[in-house]
Design a protein around this motif. Sequence first.
Motif, PDB file in Angstrom:
ATOM      1  N   PHE A 402       1.732  -2.546 -10.652  1.00  0.00           N
ATOM      2  CA  PHE A 402       1.376  -2.062  -9.315  1.00  0.00           C
ATOM      3  C   PHE A 402       1.909  -0.647  -9.128  1.00  0.00           C
ATOM      4  CE2 PHE A 402       1.805  -6.776  -8.036  1.00  0.00           C
ATOM      5  CZ  PHE A 402       0.475  -7.034  -8.341  1.00  0.00           C
ATOM      6  N   GLU A 403       1.164   0.324  -9.639  1.00  0.00           N
ATOM      7  CA  GLU A 403       1.536   1.727  -9.503  1.00  0.00           C
ATOM      8  C   GLU A 403       0.365   2.508  -8.935  1.00  0.00           C
ATOM      9  OE1 GLU A 403       4.542   2.598 -10.069  1.00  0.00           O
ATOM     10  OE2 GLU A 403       5.363   1.141 -11.493  1.00  0.00           O
ATOM     11  N   VAL A 404       0.670   3.573  -8.216  1.00  0.00           N
ATOM     12  CA  VAL A 404      -0.384   4.421  -7.668  1.00  0.00           C
ATOM     13  C   VAL A 404      -1.271   4.926  -8.810  1.00  0.00           C
ATOM     14  CG1 VAL A 404      -0.866   6.607  -6.486  1.00  0.00           C
ATOM     15  CG2 VAL A 404       0.967   5.107  -5.659  1.00  0.00           C
ATOM     16  N   GLY A 405      -2.570   4.835  -8.605  1.00  0.00           N
ATOM     17  CA  GLY A 405      -3.532   5.253  -9.616  1.00  0.00           C
ATOM     18  C   GLY A 405      -4.067   4.106 -10.448  1.00  0.00           C
ATOM     19  N   MET A 406      -3.348   2.979 -10.460  1.00  0.00           N
ATOM     20  CA  MET A 406      -3.846   1.806 -11.181  1.00  0.00           C
ATOM     21  C   MET A 406      -4.847   1.048 -10.320  1.00  0.00           C
ATOM     22  SD  MET A 406      -0.619   0.151 -13.223  1.00  0.00           S
ATOM     23  CE  MET A 406       0.042   0.913 -14.687  1.00  0.00           C
ATOM     24  N   GLU A 407      -5.613   0.190 -10.949  1.00  0.00           N
ATOM     25  CA  GLU A 407      -6.589  -0.614 -10.227  1.00  0.00           C
ATOM     26  C   GLU A 407      -5.966  -1.936  -9.799  1.00  0.00           C
ATOM     27  OE1 GLU A 407     -10.252  -0.769 -12.473  1.00  0.00           O
ATOM     28  OE2 GLU A 407     -10.228   1.398 -12.800  1.00  0.00           O
ATOM     29  N   TRP A 408      -6.425  -2.450  -8.659  1.00  0.00           N
ATOM     30  CA  TRP A 408      -5.849  -3.662  -8.085  1.00  0.00           C
ATOM     31  C   TRP A 408      -6.405  -4.898  -8.790  1.00  0.00           C
ATOM     32  CZ3 TRP A 408      -1.788  -5.160  -5.490  1.00  0.00           C
ATOM     33  CH2 TRP A 408      -1.779  -6.394  -4.829  1.00  0.00           C
ATOM     34  N   ASP A 409      -5.793  -5.227  -9.921  1.00  0.00           N
ATOM     35  CA  ASP A 409      -6.037  -6.484 -10.632  1.00  0.00           C
ATOM     36  C   ASP A 409      -4.802  -7.330 -10.376  1.00  0.00           C
ATOM     37  OD1 ASP A 409      -8.221  -5.110 -11.614  1.00  0.00           O
ATOM     38  OD2 ASP A 409      -7.935  -5.762 -13.684  1.00  0.00           O
ATOM     39  N   ALA A 410      -4.935  -8.346  -9.552  1.00  0.00           N
ATOM     40  CA  ALA A 410      -3.747  -9.032  -9.060  1.00  0.00           C
ATOM     41  C   ALA A 410      -4.030 -10.494  -8.766  1.00  0.00           C
ATOM     42  CB  ALA A 410      -3.235  -8.340  -7.796  1.00  0.00           C
ATOM     43  N   GLN A 411      -2.958 -11.256  -8.658  1.00  0.00           N
ATOM     44  CA  GLN A 411      -3.049 -12.643  -8.235  1.00  0.00           C
ATOM     45  C   GLN A 411      -1.998 -12.904  -7.164  1.00  0.00           C
ATOM     46  OE1 GLN A 411      -1.704 -15.439 -11.400  1.00  0.00           O
ATOM     47  NE2 GLN A 411      -1.181 -13.630 -12.607  1.00  0.00           N
ATOM     48  N   LEU A 412      -2.347 -13.762  -6.234  1.00  0.00           N
ATOM     49  CA  LEU A 412      -1.393 -14.220  -5.222  1.00  0.00           C
ATOM     50  C   LEU A 412      -0.894 -15.582  -5.669  1.00  0.00           C
ATOM     51  CD1 LEU A 412       0.040 -13.981  -2.464  1.00  0.00           C
ATOM     52  CD2 LEU A 412      -1.977 -15.080  -1.439  1.00  0.00           C
ATOM     53  N   VAL A 413       0.410 -15.674  -5.887  1.00  0.00           N
ATOM     54  CA  VAL A 413       1.026 -16.898  -6.390  1.00  0.00           C
ATOM     55  C   VAL A 413       1.795 -17.570  -5.258  1.00  0.00           C
ATOM     56  CG1 VAL A 413       2.662 -17.878  -8.055  1.00  0.00           C
ATOM     57  CG2 VAL A 413       1.229 -15.911  -8.693  1.00  0.00           C
TER      58      VAL A 413
END
Length: 471
Positions: A402-413
């Motif tokens: 989770f860094e500025v410039g990265m794409e939001w590939d994420a999961q909510l656990v």
Amino acid sequence: MSGKAVEKAVYLGTFAHSKSLKELEIAHDAAIFVDESGKIVAVERGVADEAAAKSFFPKLNWTESQEKPIQIIKSKEEQFFFPGFIDTHIHASQYPNAGIFGKSTLLDWLNTYTFPLESSLSSLPTAHRVYARVIARTLSHGTTTAAYYATISVPATNLLADLCLAAGQRALIGRCCMDSLAPDYYRDAGPEESIAHTRATIAHIASIDPTHAIVKPIITPRFAPSCSSQLLTGLGKLQKETGLPVQTHISENKREIDLVAELFPQSKSYAEVYDSHGLLGPKTVLAHAVHITDEERALIKERGAGISHCPVSNAALSSGMAAVRTWLDDGINVGLGTDVSGGYSPSVLEAVRQALMCSRNLAMGEGGEEAERRKLSVEEALYLGTLGGAKVVGMEGRVGAFEVGMEWDAQLVGMEEVGLEGGFEGADGGAVDIFGWESWENKLAKWVFNGDDRNTLAVWVRGRLVHERRS
């Protein structure tokens, strides 16, 4: 809600991600701002509520309207956002056989279980049934990127690419190239056909996703024993021409290594087979590598190739235990692969914990400080499943953290807090029970060792919601 694009979104609450191999950062009362392209444009700390989050809108030149509302998603108690998992080695075509490997070793298993199943996917209805389910299943386990092996069938491989794009799962799609040492009913007629068919899939993916924003082709010689020297040479030239990544297997099983030595006597090692054919480089993903030699490790490091560690299938097929610590000490990029269906589970989280157990099993054969050094930590294993995997598949700086410039590939656990009644009210929120005394480091460790897809509440790829657990 699933599958709908979000114009702009703010994610609030607790976040955990790898900063490096050794450091796992856990941030509370944080906010991540994601624009309409799915890119992280700001990460702010000390943001406790929606009002505080909205105070940053002017700084970002964001404005709200009824036509384009800005969605705000907040984690609840005992929930956290974590980067999507990256599966660096999975056979989509083998998913129906997950958990079926009998008493076989690698080469027997291929002929008994794998080749018959894969050949059946030349039927597009069958392929659709299998591929749609493996995509849905991996997404439900938080896998946002998968390096998939398909089959030799161009239409079926193209279908896998179509389905990944439609579902929103980031994927590298490989048509298996194999013109020798395979059943007559399931092999390419020769190197020319294999390369032509690979070009056809590359062209198809370019037609459906020209910028490879979600789906990208990957050149896939199945493994050296199933490819003639002419085919390997042609694929090496194709890689140089296209600049595409390569995925294959190496040194998974000792019988396999002996076979490679017999088939390629002019090469000093398995790794040199790929290197001499122009297939070992910084865009190469080598699966397994259980029995690579010191010289092969040095060559892999020199060429900048990455390794996909597949601890579940390595154990299931009795292939061996890989010395991951040695690879990491050498500075080799390492990610995790489920290797379905040699691996019984499509969950990268399962691969994370089995990587931990494999390292502990290896440590049992050592003593003193060396035993402790061998063991991977929870932080390191989670790194392999995210940021390490991103490096292996050539997506460093794009996904995995989770860094500025990265794409939001994420999961909510989400984890379940046990009530005062001691849990007699039922336990349907997953296998991770929280009693209230645990630190957040403890909670993540509990998730790693006990968690499953029931804990994966939502998944996003490039800002798009692609999976949401039904309550």
